[in-house]
Design a protein around this motif. Sequence first.
Motif, PDB file in Angstrom:
ATOM      1  N   LEU A  62       0.829  -1.211   0.000  1.00 51.03           N
ATOM      2  CA  LEU A  62       0.000   0.000   0.000  1.00 51.03           C
ATOM      3  C   LEU A  62       0.864   1.262   0.000  1.00 51.03           C
ATOM      4  O   LEU A  62       0.474   2.279  -0.580  1.00 51.03           O
ATOM      5  N   ALA A  63       2.022   1.205   0.637  1.00 49.95           N
ATOM      6  CA  ALA A  63       2.934   2.349   0.567  1.00 49.95           C
ATOM      7  C   ALA A  63       3.362   2.599  -0.874  1.00 49.95           C
ATOM      8  O   ALA A  63       3.485   3.754  -1.322  1.00 49.95           O
ATOM      9  N   ALA A  64       3.571   1.522  -1.632  1.00 51.92           N
ATOM     10  CA  ALA A  64       3.964   1.659  -3.040  1.00 51.92           C
ATOM     11  C   ALA A  64       2.797   2.097  -3.911  1.00 51.92           C
ATOM     12  O   ALA A  64       2.976   2.845  -4.877  1.00 51.92           O
ATOM     13  N   PHE A  65       1.594   1.634  -3.595  1.00 47.31           N
ATOM     14  CA  PHE A  65       0.412   2.006  -4.369  1.00 47.31           C
ATOM     15  C   PHE A  65      -0.079   3.418  -4.061  1.00 47.31           C
ATOM     16  O   PHE A  65      -0.904   3.951  -4.809  1.00 47.31           O
ATOM     17  N   CYS A  66       0.405   4.011  -2.978  1.00 53.15           N
ATOM     18  CA  CYS A  66      -0.035   5.359  -2.576  1.00 53.15           C
ATOM     19  C   CYS A  66       1.160   6.298  -2.458  1.00 53.15           C
ATOM     20  O   CYS A  66       1.427   6.854  -1.389  1.00 53.15           O
ATOM     21  N   PRO A  67       1.904   6.502  -3.545  1.00 57.36           N
ATOM     22  CA  PRO A  67       3.113   7.329  -3.462  1.00 57.36           C
ATOM     23  C   PRO A  67       2.780   8.774  -3.104  1.00 57.36           C
ATOM     24  O   PRO A  67       1.881   9.380  -3.669  1.00 57.36           O
ATOM     25  N   GLY A  68       3.490   9.306  -2.122  1.00 52.24           N
ATOM     26  CA  GLY A  68       3.307  10.700  -1.728  1.00 52.24           C
ATOM     27  C   GLY A  68       2.074  10.965  -0.905  1.00 52.24           C
ATOM     28  O   GLY A  68       1.779  12.125  -0.578  1.00 52.24           O
ATOM     29  N   ALA A  69       1.348   9.923  -0.532  1.00 51.72           N
ATOM     30  CA  ALA A  69       0.108  10.114   0.223  1.00 51.72           C
ATOM     31  C   ALA A  69       0.398  10.208   1.718  1.00 51.72           C
ATOM     32  O   ALA A  69       1.426   9.730   2.210  1.00 51.72           O
ATOM     33  N   ASP A  70      -0.537  10.816   2.419  1.00 56.31           N
ATOM     34  CA  ASP A  70      -0.537  10.795   3.885  1.00 56.31           C
ATOM     35  C   ASP A  70      -1.283   9.523   4.266  1.00 56.31           C
ATOM     36  O   ASP A  70      -2.503   9.512   4.396  1.00 56.31           O
ATOM     37  N   LEU A  71      -0.538   8.437   4.431  1.00 57.08           N
ATOM     38  CA  LEU A  71      -1.108   7.096   4.490  1.00 57.08           C
ATOM     39  C   LEU A  71      -1.140   6.547   5.906  1.00 57.08           C
ATOM     40  O   LEU A  71      -0.143   6.587   6.631  1.00 57.08           O
ATOM     41  N   SER A  72      -2.302   6.009   6.298  1.00 58.16           N
ATOM     42  CA  SER A  72      -2.458   5.311   7.568  1.00 58.16           C
ATOM     43  C   SER A  72      -3.025   3.923   7.279  1.00 58.16           C
ATOM     44  O   SER A  72      -4.005   3.797   6.542  1.00 58.16           O
ATOM     45  N   ILE A  73      -2.404   2.891   7.843  1.00 61.69           N
ATOM     46  CA  ILE A  73      -2.820   1.508   7.573  1.00 61.69           C
ATOM     47  C   ILE A  73      -3.108   0.798   8.891  1.00 61.69           C
ATOM     48  O   ILE A  73      -2.286   0.807   9.805  1.00 61.69           O
ATOM     49  N   THR A  74      -4.270   0.166   8.964  1.00 63.06           N
ATOM     50  CA  THR A  74      -4.632  -0.668  10.113  1.00 63.06           C
ATOM     51  C   THR A  74      -4.969  -2.060   9.594  1.00 63.06           C
ATOM     52  O   THR A  74      -5.794  -2.211   8.692  1.00 63.06           O
ATOM     53  N   VAL A  75      -4.316  -3.077  10.144  1.00 64.19           N
ATOM     54  CA  VAL A  75      -4.581  -4.467   9.749  1.00 64.19           C
ATOM     55  C   VAL A  75      -5.024  -5.229  10.989  1.00 64.19           C
ATOM     56  O   VAL A  75      -4.255  -5.380  11.947  1.00 64.19           O
ATOM     57  N   LEU A  76      -6.262  -5.710  10.979  1.00 61.25           N
ATOM     58  CA  LEU A  76      -6.805  -6.438  12.116  1.00 61.25           C
ATOM     59  C   LEU A  76      -6.442  -7.919  12.060  1.00 61.25           C
ATOM     60  O   LEU A  76      -5.884  -8.400  11.068  1.00 61.25           O
TER      61      LEU A  76
END
Length: 215
Positions: A62-76
């Motif tokens: 997801l970091a690669a799919f969202c370049p330059g984004a303010d990205l937050s990831i939660t995995v349950l």
Amino acid sequence: MIGLRPDRLGSVVALGAHCDDIAIGAGGTLLTLCQSRPGLRVDALVLTGGGTPREDEERAALAAFCPGADLSITVLKLRDGRFPAHWEEAKDALEDLRRRTDPDVVLSTRTDDAHQDHRGLAKLVPTTFRNHLTLGYEIVKWDGDLGRPSVYQPLTDEVAEEKIGLLQAHYASQRHRPWYDREAFLGLARIRGIEAAAKYAEAFFVKKLTLDLKG
């Protein structure tokens, strides 16, 4: 043809039942959005895979799919294939996410997906994100449940190829699956591209859409 302009988007929520759902269903759209809108806020929530190598794959992908984004990831850590037994936990996670964000668009699974986890998540989304545009992405699989989408995001040749490259690079755990290959992903993108008067596209399903036509 009606377009949703990236300069009017400030926040996106991306939801998946499993690690790789978001990337398979909407990876090209995320690449297109994030490349067009640097600094876009993307909140990703995945219901299963937490604490396993699949979570590591998902975070890197997801970091690669969202370049330059303010990205937050939660995995349950919900059990794969057992969504109905974890409805309350999933609902709580969605409500917690909703308290933290007010997205312009929600990318999620679709309500008529044959997989019970995908379908369960899709049915839960409108109970939390009640007044938001929700685009249900599709995932090709052996069930033969592909439908007739109503919304398309055309993909450039470069984005289509980049999506496939990132899927192959980041999800090593899935490479052994017979449906997880270049031909399947590019073939579906080509079919949806024909429907969208483009070469390649990703397709989405919409249950409800409110227009604002005032000047």
